[in-house]
Each structure stands twice: as C-alpha cells, then as structure tokens.
Design a protein around this motif. Structure first.
Motif, PDB file in Angstrom:
ATOM      1  N   GLY A   6       0.806  -1.214   0.000  1.00 38.34           N
ATOM      2  CA  GLY A   6       0.000   0.000   0.000  1.00 38.34           C
ATOM      3  C   GLY A   6       0.839   1.264   0.000  1.00 38.34           C
ATOM      4  N   VAL A   7       2.015   1.208   0.619  1.00 32.35           N
ATOM      5  CA  VAL A   7       2.903   2.373   0.631  1.00 32.35           C
ATOM      6  C   VAL A   7       3.377   2.668  -0.788  1.00 32.35           C
ATOM      7  N   ALA A  10       0.486   4.066  -2.764  1.00 30.96           N
ATOM      8  CA  ALA A  10       0.164   5.433  -2.338  1.00 30.96           C
ATOM      9  C   ALA A  10       1.169   6.445  -2.888  1.00 30.96           C
ATOM     10  N   HIS A  45      -6.339   2.948   0.585  1.00 26.57           N
ATOM     11  CA  HIS A  45      -5.113   3.730   0.735  1.00 26.57           C
ATOM     12  C   HIS A  45      -5.326   5.184   0.320  1.00 26.57           C
ATOM     13  N   VAL A  83      -0.346   5.631   5.542  1.00 23.61           N
ATOM     14  CA  VAL A  83      -0.704   4.260   5.169  1.00 23.61           C
ATOM     15  C   VAL A  83      -0.417   3.264   6.293  1.00 23.61           C
ATOM     16  N   GLU A  84       0.739   3.365   6.909  1.00 20.34           N
ATOM     17  CA  GLU A  84       1.170   2.372   7.897  1.00 20.34           C
ATOM     18  C   GLU A  84       0.791   2.735   9.332  1.00 20.34           C
TER      19      GLU A  84
END
Length: 171
Positions: A6-7, A10, A45, A83-84
């Motif tokens: 997802g990072v 994004a 995200h 995201v995290e």
C-alpha cells in the motif's frame, strides 16, 4: 523492515496526482488501472491519504482525487505514516523477561538495549523519509526516467484527469 504494498501504491498515486492540472482530479478507478491494482484495494489507501490531508477527495460524477498540498510540502514520511500508521516498525515484547529463569521486575530497570537501538534506527529512517519530497521524486522522474515512460505517464494523466471549476490546493 518491510513496508506494505500500500505504501508503494500510495506514493505512485501521489506522484501521478502531482502531474494533473491545477484543480483537476483523477478518479480512483483510473489510478487503480494505471498500476494494475484492485480499485477496492487502492481506495482504502487513497482514503487514508485523504484522512491525512495529503489528498483531497472531490465528490460527484466529475470528482476524484487531487493533492491537498503542494508536492514540495508532502514528504515520503507523510505518506508512509498515512498508510502504515505512526507506530514504530519494531515493537519490543520484552521477551528478555521470559524463559526458564524468571527474575524480579527490578532486574529490568534499564530499558531493553535492543529496543533502544531499534528505536534509534527508526528515528534515523523517519528523518531520512522526511527529507524526501514528492516534488523531488517527480522532478527526478521527469529528468531521469526513460522518455517512453515519461510520455506514457503524461498521456495517461492527460486522458484521465478531470478539470474542475475551482482548486483548493494549499500552497
């Protein structure tokens, strides 16, 4: 340390949105198409980036996403944290207190040296990410990437951006 996919998604989406015209938007489905991702996967995200005021979500049939701030005001750290989450990557479970030899709690008055070292490394990692700006990534791509890749990315943005009447990009 492994960051989620997802990072990566994004960051790529933010870089793409940095290339749209001022005030325009791009639908999440188009961003998902560009990177071969599931729209539902990417949407979570994109929503996280919007919640962190990195993106702005514009509702309606001509809506979509756009940057909420100028690219030079968005760091990789901003995106990673959106995201995290803000928790450190390493979380000490105090396993040094486990095992067959149980010592009293007062035997562990000093913080775990492993935890302290990992937190120092995390601090340095985050400081490095904070210096990496979205605008620099875009500039590097425009000057260093294969011209075919640049042309394809620009053509994709041109086809999928949605002009809007007003812009709220915060300088």
């Amino acid at each position: 340390m492994k960051l989620s996919e997802g990072v990566e998604a994004a960051i790529h989406c933010a870089v793409t949105l940095a290339g749209i015209e001022a005030g325009a938007t791009m639908p999440g489905a188009a961003l998902a198409e560009q990177f071969g991702l599931s729209a539902s996967y990417l949407l979570k995200h994109l929503q996280a980036l919007a919640s962190a005021d990195i993106l702005e979500s514009v509702p309606g049939p001509a809506g979509g996403y756009r940057l909420a701030r100028a690219p030079e005001r968005i760091s990789l750290l901003d995106i990673v944290l959106a995201v995290e989450g803000p928790q450190p990557a390493f979380r000490c479970g105090e396993i040094r207190r486990n095992g067959p030899v149980k010592l009293p709690a007062n035997a562990y008055v000093k913080p775990c040296g492993i935890n302290a070292a990992m937190l120092r490394a995390e601090k340095a990692y985050r400081a490095a990410l904070a210096t990496e700006k979205l605008s620099d990534i875009v500039a590097d791509f425009m000057t260093d990437a294969d011209p075919r890749s640049v042309a394809a990315a620009c053509a994709f943005v041109e086809r999928h951006q949605r002009p809007q009447k007003t812009s709220s990009l915060k300088q």
